[in-house]
Design an enzyme around this catalytic site. Structure first.
Site, PDB file in Angstrom:
ATOM      1  N   LYS A 189       0.847  -1.199   0.000  1.00 10.92           N
ATOM      2  CA  LYS A 189       0.000   0.000   0.000  1.00 10.92           C
ATOM      3  C   LYS A 189       0.878   1.244   0.000  1.00 10.92           C
ATOM      4  CE  LYS A 189      -1.880   2.566   3.090  1.00 10.92           C
ATOM      5  NZ  LYS A 189      -1.714   3.902   2.451  1.00 10.92           N
ATOM      6  N   GLU A 264      10.085   0.750  10.456  1.00  9.36           N
ATOM      7  CA  GLU A 264      11.108   1.794  10.322  1.00  9.36           C
ATOM      8  C   GLU A 264      10.388   3.106  10.605  1.00  9.36           C
ATOM      9  OE1 GLU A 264      13.007   4.641   9.217  1.00  9.36           O
ATOM     10  OE2 GLU A 264      13.137   3.899   7.152  1.00  9.36           O
ATOM     11  N   CYS A 298      13.541  10.452   7.705  1.00  9.39           N
ATOM     12  CA  CYS A 298      13.399   9.868   9.050  1.00  9.39           C
ATOM     13  C   CYS A 298      14.680  10.004   9.857  1.00  9.39           C
ATOM     14  CB  CYS A 298      12.991   8.414   8.934  1.00  9.39           C
ATOM     15  SG  CYS A 298      13.941   7.540   7.707  1.00  9.39           S
ATOM     16  N   GLU A 395       9.914  14.797  16.720  1.00  8.96           N
ATOM     17  CA  GLU A 395      10.218  14.800  15.290  1.00  8.96           C
ATOM     18  C   GLU A 395       9.351  15.840  14.592  1.00  8.96           C
ATOM     19  OE1 GLU A 395       8.924  11.429  12.655  1.00  8.96           O
ATOM     20  OE2 GLU A 395      11.042  11.398  12.159  1.00  8.96           O
TER      21      GLU A 395
END
Ligand code: TXE
Length: 494
Positions: A189, A264, A298, A395
């Site tokens: 997806k 991840e 990331c 983040e």
């Protein structure tokens, strides 16, 4: 009126191509079962680029059926044949590098020079895992107890893969390459904001001869992803994205069939500059560390720590350097930083900038949206931050960096490791001894010394702590997609 299964798209650089719009199952594009569609936006212009079919639970079901059926033959194909097909796909991707890079720049907004780098790495990743396909072996274990014992490494089955929007095609390759090389089949997806390149690349997969059902692609939202992670016949799920969604995927895996799960996730990676660093290079690498891909990385080096004796000079130089980054049209060859990928991301980042200011951090440069269409944010540097501020802890996933001061090695290791994340870290020093010692003591899955954001298909990537579970790329990724069977045969002496 029904959306056609392919539409001609003219990209901003004038390239024209046929964009598939359907759900890709059994090597065919089909409308979604609900018939629903969604629009895909160019974040540089806020204009619609294309419309694609939106997959949902029932499309995932159909894709899993196809993948399960294909697994029966794909998993027992001579491995070199799987390798040959992946290599052919790598070649096809390379032949179409400019088209795929242009799609990425349009859909995600990344600068074209970066997008070309992404697609080049996509081809390398596929070729690398293609090369591994016929080199996956078990072992013979000498137990000296009247048995002959050996292991086999077998594929797992249907793999569900859920990817984000920051490196749409690269994430597709990190997932698809090792899964297919080892004999699994895939239902992937894509992210709702960037579905275009994966559909084109999957069409190429069919064209080079990857059999029907081996690779299935569903465009859609989180609900379709959740259907994969909770599916009873999906035996493995691999995810890249936010830590929160990662948590719900792990929960869904636990509550369904305990499917093998690799994650991840996010990061807040420290980038440490020692006084003995080559300052010019350290400036380049800390700048690249945070502003590369508009900060939507990331492992972005979002916390810079600078040794006190060079702090003032460094901060001044980083300000000048970051202001020199060309922000704008991703198709301008000079552009380094394109727009943020969506309005949602833009708003999230602008909110964090306000929080940083309110909490008392000093805005050294940037801090605002550019006055033009598209989701552009000026490269933003904060100084005078405290370790418990939100802009230091959380983040942001945008072009926003904090710069702090430290004096000793022990102190900076403590600061750097004071995070729930552990994806990457940077060290800038000319002292090899210090580089190795500090590398050993940092809690992160990747350490970059005198460089940053440097990826290689043979080098494992993944997180410590809440940055994830498992490693992608390198030989390690093969472990995610194989399970070990031990066989013991009793030996009778006659
Ligand atoms: O992430 P999500 P979003 C971080 C970054 C960013 C934030 C939010 O900080 O600002 O996450 O981004 C699918 N079950 N990263 O909302 O939700 C979703 O459709 C299964 C870091 O875009 O994690 C998409 O395909 N799947 C990151 C994918 O998960 C679900 C990259 C990622 O979306 C789901 C992206 C569910 N319940 C964002 N809900 C990195 N590590 O690189 C959503 N999805």
């Amino acid at each position: 009126t029904k959306l056609p299964l392919s539409t001609e798209v003219t990209l901003p650089n004038g390239l024209k191509y046929e964009q598939p719009t359907g759900i890709f199952i059994n090597n065919e594009f089909k409308p979604s079962i609900s018939g629903r569609t969604f629009k895909v936006e160019n974040p540089s212009t806020e204009q619609v680029v294309a419309e694609v079919y939106e997959g949902d639970v029932e499309d995932i079901e159909a894709a899993v059926d196809a993948a399960e059926k294909a697994f029966k033959t794909w998993s027992v194909l001579p491995p070199s044949e799987r390798g040959r097909l992946l290599t052919k796909l790598a070649d096809k991707i390379e032949e179409n590098l400019e088209l795929l890079a242009s799609i990425e720049s349009t859909d995600n907004g990344k600068a074209i020079a970066l997008a070309r780098g992404d697609v080049a790495l996509v081809a390398k990743v596929l070729r690398y895992y293609g090369g591994f396909a016929d080199k996956i072996t078990g072992t013979v274990i000498e137990t000296n107890d009247g048995h002959f014992t050996y292991t086999r490494r077998e594929p797992i089955g249907v793999c569900g893969q859920i990817i984000p929007w920051n490196f749409p095609l690269l994430m597709w390759s990190w997932k698809v390459g090792p899964a297919l090389a080892t004999g699994n089949t895939v239902v992937l997806k894509t992210a709702e904001s960037t579905p275009l390149s994966a559909l084109v690349a999957s069409k190429f997969a069919a064209e080079v001869g990857i059999p029907p059902g081996v690779l299935n692609i569903v465009s859609g939202y989180g609900k379709a992803g959740a259907a994969l992670s909770s599916h009873m016949r999906v035996k493995k799920v691999a995810f890249t994205g936010s830590t929160n969604t990662g948590r719900s995927i792990l929960r869904a895996a636990a509550e369904s069939n305990l499917k093998k799960t690799t994650l991840e996730l996010g990061g807040k990676s420290p980038n440490i500059v020692f006084a003995d660093a080559d300052i010019g290079k350290a400036i380049e690498m800390t700048n690249l560390g945070i502003f590369y891909n508009s900060g939507e990385v990331c492992c972005a080096g979002s916390r810079i720590y600078v040794q006190d004796t060079i702090y003032d000079k460094f901060l001044q130089e980083l300000k000048v350097r970051s202001e020199a980054n060309k922000v704008g049209d991703p198709f301008d060859p000079e552009t380094f930083q394109g727009p943020q990928t969506s309005k949602t991301q833009l708003d999230k980042i602008l909110h964090y900038i306000e929080v940083g200011k309110k909490d008392g951090a000093t805005l050294v440069t940037g801090g605002k949206r550019l006055d033009r269409p598209g989701y552009f944010i000026a490269p933003t540097v904060f100084s005078d931050v405290k370790e418990d501020m939100q802009v230091v802890k959380e983040e942001i996933f945008g072009p926003v960096v904090t710069v702090s001061k430290f004096s000793s090695v022990d102190e900076v290791i403590e600061l750097a490791n004071n995070s729930e994340y552990g994806l990457a870290a940077g060290i800038h020093t000319q002292d090899v001894n210090k580089a190795i010692d500090v590398s050993n003591r940092l809690n992160a899955g990747t350490i970059w010394v005198n460089t940053y954001n440097s990826f290689h298909e043979a080098v494992p990537f993944g997180g410590y702590g809440q940055s994830g579970i498992g490693r992608e790329m390198g030989e390690q990724a093969l472990d995610n997609y194989t399970q070990v069977k031990a066989v013991r045969l009793a030996i009778e002496r006659k």
